[in-house]
Design a protein around this motif. Structure first.
Motif, PDB file in Angstrom:
ATOM      1  N   VAL A 165      55.376 -59.408  12.023  1.00 35.60           N
ATOM      2  CA  VAL A 165      54.861 -58.811  13.258  1.00 35.60           C
ATOM      3  C   VAL A 165      54.771 -57.286  13.148  1.00 35.60           C
ATOM      4  CG1 VAL A 165      55.467 -58.372  15.679  1.00 35.60           C
ATOM      5  CG2 VAL A 165      55.535 -60.699  14.776  1.00 35.60           C
ATOM      6  N   TYR A 166      55.804 -56.661  12.605  1.00 36.35           N
ATOM      7  CA  TYR A 166      55.798 -55.208  12.485  1.00 36.35           C
ATOM      8  C   TYR A 166      54.761 -54.723  11.481  1.00 36.35           C
ATOM      9  CZ  TYR A 166      59.648 -53.916  15.536  1.00 36.35           C
ATOM     10  OH  TYR A 166      60.421 -53.668  16.643  1.00 36.35           O
ATOM     11  N   ALA A 167      54.475 -55.524  10.462  1.00 32.11           N
ATOM     12  CA  ALA A 167      53.421 -55.152   9.519  1.00 32.11           C
ATOM     13  C   ALA A 167      52.037 -55.372  10.117  1.00 32.11           C
ATOM     14  CB  ALA A 167      53.575 -55.955   8.232  1.00 32.11           C
ATOM     15  N   TYR A 168      51.887 -56.430  10.883  1.00 30.51           N
ATOM     16  CA  TYR A 168      50.579 -56.874  11.365  1.00 30.51           C
ATOM     17  C   TYR A 168      50.064 -56.053  12.536  1.00 30.51           C
ATOM     18  CZ  TYR A 168      47.023 -60.468  12.458  1.00 30.51           C
ATOM     19  OH  TYR A 168      45.855 -61.158  12.678  1.00 30.51           O
ATOM     20  N   THR A 169      50.952 -55.730  13.493  1.00 31.14           N
ATOM     21  CA  THR A 169      50.507 -55.106  14.739  1.00 31.14           C
ATOM     22  C   THR A 169      49.771 -53.780  14.530  1.00 31.14           C
ATOM     23  OG1 THR A 169      52.357 -56.169  15.890  1.00 31.14           O
ATOM     24  CG2 THR A 169      51.231 -54.380  17.040  1.00 31.14           C
ATOM     25  N   PRO A 170      50.296 -52.829  13.745  1.00 30.86           N
ATOM     26  CA  PRO A 170      49.552 -51.565  13.602  1.00 30.86           C
ATOM     27  C   PRO A 170      48.206 -51.731  12.895  1.00 30.86           C
ATOM     28  CG  PRO A 170      51.827 -51.338  12.831  1.00 30.86           C
ATOM     29  CD  PRO A 170      51.570 -52.793  13.022  1.00 30.86           C
ATOM     30  N   GLU A 171      48.092 -52.769  12.060  1.00 30.33           N
ATOM     31  CA  GLU A 171      46.876 -52.935  11.267  1.00 30.33           C
ATOM     32  C   GLU A 171      45.664 -53.332  12.089  1.00 30.33           C
ATOM     33  OE1 GLU A 171      48.659 -54.451   6.993  1.00 30.33           O
ATOM     34  OE2 GLU A 171      48.262 -55.932   8.555  1.00 30.33           O
ATOM     35  N   VAL A 172      45.874 -54.032  13.186  1.00 39.72           N
ATOM     36  CA  VAL A 172      44.742 -54.630  13.899  1.00 39.72           C
ATOM     37  C   VAL A 172      44.118 -53.684  14.927  1.00 39.72           C
ATOM     38  CG1 VAL A 172      45.573 -56.974  13.541  1.00 39.72           C
ATOM     39  CG2 VAL A 172      46.264 -55.736  15.607  1.00 39.72           C
ATOM     40  N   PHE A 173      44.653 -52.459  15.057  1.00 38.50           N
ATOM     41  CA  PHE A 173      44.103 -51.494  16.007  1.00 38.50           C
ATOM     42  C   PHE A 173      43.552 -50.275  15.265  1.00 38.50           C
ATOM     43  CE2 PHE A 173      47.455 -53.594  18.598  1.00 38.50           C
ATOM     44  CZ  PHE A 173      46.633 -54.111  19.597  1.00 38.50           C
ATOM     45  N   PRO A 174      42.448 -49.675  15.755  1.00 38.59           N
ATOM     46  CA  PRO A 174      41.926 -48.433  15.162  1.00 38.59           C
ATOM     47  C   PRO A 174      42.919 -47.277  15.310  1.00 38.59           C
ATOM     48  CG  PRO A 174      40.307 -49.465  16.628  1.00 38.59           C
ATOM     49  CD  PRO A 174      41.597 -50.177  16.849  1.00 38.59           C
ATOM     50  N   ASP A 190      38.777 -50.169   7.154  1.00 38.41           N
ATOM     51  CA  ASP A 190      37.915 -51.349   7.062  1.00 38.41           C
ATOM     52  C   ASP A 190      38.147 -52.291   8.237  1.00 38.41           C
ATOM     53  OD1 ASP A 190      36.210 -53.371   6.020  1.00 38.41           O
ATOM     54  OD2 ASP A 190      37.918 -54.338   5.057  1.00 38.41           O
ATOM     55  N   ILE A 191      39.416 -52.509   8.556  1.00 37.44           N
ATOM     56  CA  ILE A 191      39.756 -53.385   9.686  1.00 37.44           C
ATOM     57  C   ILE A 191      39.256 -52.772  10.991  1.00 37.44           C
ATOM     58  CG2 ILE A 191      41.651 -54.444  10.983  1.00 37.44           C
ATOM     59  CD1 ILE A 191      43.300 -54.169   8.322  1.00 37.44           C
ATOM     60  N   ALA A 192      39.445 -51.455  11.156  1.00 34.59           N
ATOM     61  CA  ALA A 192      39.036 -50.783  12.382  1.00 34.59           C
ATOM     62  C   ALA A 192      37.512 -50.808  12.532  1.00 34.59           C
ATOM     63  CB  ALA A 192      39.528 -49.340  12.388  1.00 34.59           C
ATOM     64  N   THR A 193      36.801 -50.581  11.447  1.00 37.98           N
ATOM     65  CA  THR A 193      35.340 -50.556  11.513  1.00 37.98           C
ATOM     66  C   THR A 193      34.795 -51.910  11.957  1.00 37.98           C
ATOM     67  OG1 THR A 193      35.214 -48.891   9.769  1.00 37.98           O
ATOM     68  CG2 THR A 193      33.219 -50.160  10.187  1.00 37.98           C
ATOM     69  N   GLU A 194      35.410 -52.988  11.461  1.00 42.04           N
ATOM     70  CA  GLU A 194      34.965 -54.329  11.878  1.00 42.04           C
ATOM     71  C   GLU A 194      35.230 -54.561  13.352  1.00 42.04           C
ATOM     72  OE1 GLU A 194      36.934 -58.591  11.364  1.00 42.04           O
ATOM     73  OE2 GLU A 194      36.126 -57.862   9.469  1.00 42.04           O
ATOM     74  N   LYS A 195      36.355 -54.026  13.833  1.00 44.61           N
ATOM     75  CA  LYS A 195      36.739 -54.273  15.222  1.00 44.61           C
ATOM     76  C   LYS A 195      35.833 -53.553  16.214  1.00 44.61           C
ATOM     77  CE  LYS A 195      39.882 -57.206  15.247  1.00 44.61           C
ATOM     78  NZ  LYS A 195      39.666 -58.419  16.042  1.00 44.61           N
ATOM     79  N   ILE A 196      35.403 -52.345  15.876  1.00 37.55           N
ATOM     80  CA  ILE A 196      34.684 -51.546  16.883  1.00 37.55           C
ATOM     81  C   ILE A 196      33.205 -51.484  16.626  1.00 37.55           C
ATOM     82  CG2 ILE A 196      36.727 -50.139  17.335  1.00 37.55           C
ATOM     83  CD1 ILE A 196      35.586 -47.968  15.618  1.00 37.55           C
ATOM     84  N   SER A 235      35.170 -44.636  13.769  1.00 40.26           N
ATOM     85  CA  SER A 235      34.854 -43.706  14.852  1.00 40.26           C
ATOM     86  C   SER A 235      35.912 -42.615  14.948  1.00 40.26           C
ATOM     87  CB  SER A 235      34.778 -44.466  16.183  1.00 40.26           C
ATOM     88  OG  SER A 235      34.706 -43.569  17.270  1.00 40.26           O
ATOM     89  N   ARG A 236      35.460 -41.386  15.218  1.00 35.07           N
ATOM     90  CA  ARG A 236      36.392 -40.276  15.423  1.00 35.07           C
ATOM     91  C   ARG A 236      36.366 -39.805  16.872  1.00 35.07           C
ATOM     92  NH1 ARG A 236      36.114 -36.147  10.249  1.00 35.07           N
ATOM     93  NH2 ARG A 236      36.552 -37.688   8.628  1.00 35.07           N
ATOM     94  N   GLU A 237      35.909 -40.638  17.737  1.00 39.11           N
ATOM     95  CA  GLU A 237      35.830 -40.269  19.144  1.00 39.11           C
ATOM     96  C   GLU A 237      37.230 -40.031  19.695  1.00 39.11           C
ATOM     97  OE1 GLU A 237      33.965 -42.068  23.320  1.00 39.11           O
ATOM     98  OE2 GLU A 237      33.823 -43.182  21.434  1.00 39.11           O
ATOM     99  N   ARG A 238      37.417 -38.895  20.326  1.00 41.26           N
ATOM    100  CA  ARG A 238      38.719 -38.543  20.873  1.00 41.26           C
ATOM    101  C   ARG A 238      38.982 -39.327  22.144  1.00 41.26           C
ATOM    102  NH1 ARG A 238      40.027 -33.264  19.088  1.00 41.26           N
ATOM    103  NH2 ARG A 238      41.940 -33.377  20.319  1.00 41.26           N
ATOM    104  N   GLY A 239      40.235 -39.712  22.327  1.00 39.75           N
ATOM    105  CA  GLY A 239      40.597 -40.508  23.483  1.00 39.75           C
ATOM    106  C   GLY A 239      41.460 -39.745  24.464  1.00 39.75           C
ATOM    107  N   GLY A 240      41.773 -40.389  25.566  1.00 39.21           N
ATOM    108  CA  GLY A 240      42.710 -39.895  26.566  1.00 39.21           C
ATOM    109  C   GLY A 240      43.556 -41.067  27.008  1.00 39.21           C
ATOM    110  N   LEU A 241      44.505 -40.841  27.882  1.00 36.16           N
ATOM    111  CA  LEU A 241      45.432 -41.895  28.275  1.00 36.16           C
ATOM    112  C   LEU A 241      44.703 -43.112  28.840  1.00 36.16           C
ATOM    113  CD1 LEU A 241      48.345 -42.811  28.617  1.00 36.16           C
ATOM    114  CD2 LEU A 241      48.362 -41.698  30.858  1.00 36.16           C
ATOM    115  N   LEU A 242      43.908 -42.908  29.887  1.00 35.39           N
ATOM    116  CA  LEU A 242      43.211 -44.033  30.507  1.00 35.39           C
ATOM    117  C   LEU A 242      42.126 -44.594  29.583  1.00 35.39           C
ATOM    118  CD1 LEU A 242      42.885 -42.789  34.212  1.00 35.39           C
ATOM    119  CD2 LEU A 242      44.570 -44.367  33.228  1.00 35.39           C
TER     120      LEU A 242
END
Length: 455
Positions: free
Chosen positions: A372-381, A448-454, A243-250
Motif C-alpha cells: 500500500v505504501y509503495a502503490y499509493t504515491p505512484e498512482v497520483f501525478p 509515465d503513470i501520471a501522463t496516462e492518468k491525466i 502537466s506542470r499546471e500549478r495547483g491550489g488547495l481546492l
C-alpha cells in the motif's frame, strides 16, 4: 518525461538512497512505536483510572483522530509548500505532545494529548513515502518504498518489547515507555542538515534551478561512491512530459475528484479504509483481548510480542514481491491470505491456535501495508501526489478511529468471532477494490503513470 526525471530514472541504487531509506525509516519506526505502545498502556490505565470499555475504546482511537487531521494537512501542504518542511514540522508536534502525555494523571488530558500526538505522526507517516519515492528510479522503487514501510515493523516490535519489559515493572512504567517514544526530537537537527527537497516537486513548481542542483548532488554522490552514471534512456527523454499546471488547495482536491482520477482516488480510499480498519482492530486491542480471554497480563504481552515479530518478515517479503509480481498482485494476495488468517482467529480455540492465527494475521496485514505504501504515491501525478496520498490515508484513519471503538462494544457480545469476522469482511472489500479498480505501476516511471492518468 523531462530530462531531470530521466536523470533520476537512470541512477543506480547507491549510498544516497540508503541514507534516504534510513532517515525515512527511522521516522516510521518512531511513528509505529507511538501508535503501538498505546495497546500496552491501555490495560494498565484501565485499572489505574477505573475506565470502562467505552472509555478504553475512545482512548485507543485518540491517535487515529489526530492521524485523520494530520494526514489531511500533510497531504494538502505537502503539494503546496513542499514535502520536507511538512515532515519536519510534523515530527516536532508529535514529540512535544507525546512528551507531555506521559505527565498527566487523568483520562481527559491524556485523550487530548494523544490526539495531538496523532496529528504529528499522521502528518509525518503520510508525507514520507510520497516524498522519498520521488528520488527513486522505477526499477527498484517498489522494493525501496516497501522496505521503507518495513521500518514500521521495527517500531511495533520495539513497542512490544517496551510493553513487555517496562510497563509491568513499575507503577510508572507506562510513563517511561511513552517518554521513550518522544526521543526522535533529537533527529530534527540531522534531518535539517541532510535532507533535500524533492527535485520532482521543485520542478513541478517551476523551480528548475533548485531541482537541477538536487539531482546534481545525487549524481555527484554516486560518482564519489565509485559507481558510473549510466547514459540517459532516449525513450525517457523523448517521452511526453507530464502537466506542470500549478495547483491550489481546492483545485488539487477537485483534480482528485475529476473524471480521470476519481476511479483511482476511490480505489485508494477503499484500500486504505480496509487495511487500516483491519490492522488496528487487531493490533490496538490484542493485548487487552488476550487478557479478557483469560490470559495473565504478562502472558498476553509475551504472545503479543511474538505476533509483533511476525511483522518484520511480513513487510520485507512483500517489499521484495512489489517489484517481482507488482504492487496490485502483492496487495491483493496478502489481503486474501490475511482474510483467511482472520477467519482462523475468529474460530481459534486455545492459546496455541490463537498464537498461530495471530502470527499469520500479523504477517499478512503488515505485508499488505508494504504494498500500500509503495502503490499509493505512484498512482497520483506529482502536483497532487501528497494530497492524494494524504486524503487516502485520512480516509483510512476513519477505519483506525472506528475499529477500537467498535471492538470495545462488539467483543463483550460476540467475542473473537465477531471481532475477526468483521476483519474478514473488510479485507475482502479492500482486495476487490484493488483488483478491479487498480492500475499497473511495476516497471513504469512516475511520469509515465501520471501522463496516462491525466491524458
Amino acid at each position: 518525461m523531462t530530462v531531470l526525471s530521466a536523470r533520476i530514472e537512470r541512477l543506480p541504487f547507491s549510498g544516497f538512497h540508503r541514507r534516504l531509506l534510513l532517515i525515512g525509516g527511522l521516522g516510521y519506526t518512531f511513528d509505529a512505536m507511538d501508535a503501538a505502545v498505546i495497546a500496552f498502556v491501555l490495560p494498565v490505565l484501565r485499572t489505574a483510572w477505573n475506565l470502562d470499555s467505552g472509555q478504553v475504546g475512545v482512548l485507543a482511537s485518540a491517535n487515529f483522530i489526530g492521524f485523520f487531521f494530520g494526514a489531511l494537512l500533510a497531504g494538502s501542504l505537502g503539494d503546496l509548500i513542499g514535502r520536507r518542511m511538512v515532515m519536519m514540522s510534523a515530527l516536532a508536534v508529535y514529540c512535544v505532545a507525546s512528551f507531555f502525555s506521559a505527565m498527566v494523571n487523568d483520562w481527559n488530558s491524556f485523550l487530548v494529548l494523544r490526539v495531538l500526538a496523532g496529528l504529528g505522526t499522521g502528518a509525518e507517516s503520510v508525507i514520507i513515502a510520497p516524498y522519498l519515492s520521488e528520488f527513486v528510479a522505477r526499477r527498484y522503487r517498489g522494493r525501496f518504498t516497501g522496505a521503507l514501510a518495513g521500518f514500521f515493523s521495527f517500531g511495533f516490535v520495539a513497542a512490544a518489547l517496551l510493553g513487555y519489559l517496562i510497563v509491568p515493572a513499575s507503577e510508572d512504567g507506562w510513563r517511561i515507555v511513552i517518554l521513550i517514544t518522544a526521543a526522535p526530537v533529537l533527529m530534527l537537527l540531522w534531518w535539517r542538515r541532510v535532507l533535500p527537497e524533492s527535485p520532482r516537486w521543485l520542478e513541478s513548481q517551476g523551480r528548475n534551478a533548485e531541482a537541477d542542483a538536487v539531482v546534481d548532488a545525487m549524481e555527484h554522490a554516486i560518482v564519489r561512491g565509485g559507481q558510473p552514471l549510466p547514459a540517459l534512456d532516449p525513450h525517457d527523454v523523448a517521452a511526453a512530459p507530464p502537466s506542470r499546471e500549478r495547483g491550489g488547495l481546492l483545485k488539487n482536491y477537485a483534480t482528485l475528484l475529476s473524471r480521470r482520477l476519481l476511479p483511482t482516488t476511490s480505489m485508494t480510499w477503499l484500500m486504505w479504509l480496509s487495511i487500516t480498519f483491519s490492522y488496528y482492530t487487531f493490533f490496538t486491542w490484542i493485548p487487552s483481548l488476550l487478557v479478557q480471554n483469560g490470559m495473565t497480563m504478562t502472558k498476553s504481552f509475551g504472545y503479543s510480542l511474538v505476533m509483533y515479530l511476525a511483522q518484520v518478515p511480513g513487510y520485507f517479503s512483500a517489499a521484495w514481491l512489489n517489484d517481482r509480481i507488482g504492487r496490485q498482485a502483492t496487495i491483493v494476495s496478502y489481503m486474501l491470505m490475511g482474510m483467511l488468517a482472520a477467519l482462523g482467529m475468529a474460530f481459534a480455540r486455545g492459546d496455541a491456535q490463537i498464537m498461530a492465527a495471530g502470527v499469520l494475521l500479523s504477517f499478512f496485514l503488515n505485508g499488505t501495508y508494504a504494498g500500500v505504501y509503495a502503490y499509493t504515491p505512484e498512482v497520483f501525478p506529482t502536483q497532487v501526489r501528497a494530497t492524494g496520498a494524504g486524503l487516502a490515508s485520512a480516509i483510512g484513519r476513519i477505519g483506525g478511529i472506528t475499529a477500537p471503538i467498535l471492538v470495545g462494544y462488539v467483543y463483550p457480545k460476540l467475542g473473537f468471532a465477531g471481532v475477526f469476522g468483521t476483519t474478514t469482511a473488510a479485507l475482502l472489500m479492500g482486495s476487490a477494490a484493488v483488483w478491479i479498480m487498480g492500475v499497473p505501476t511495476r516497471g513504469r516511471s512516475l511520469e509515465d503513470i501520471a501522463t496516462e492518468k491525466i491524458s
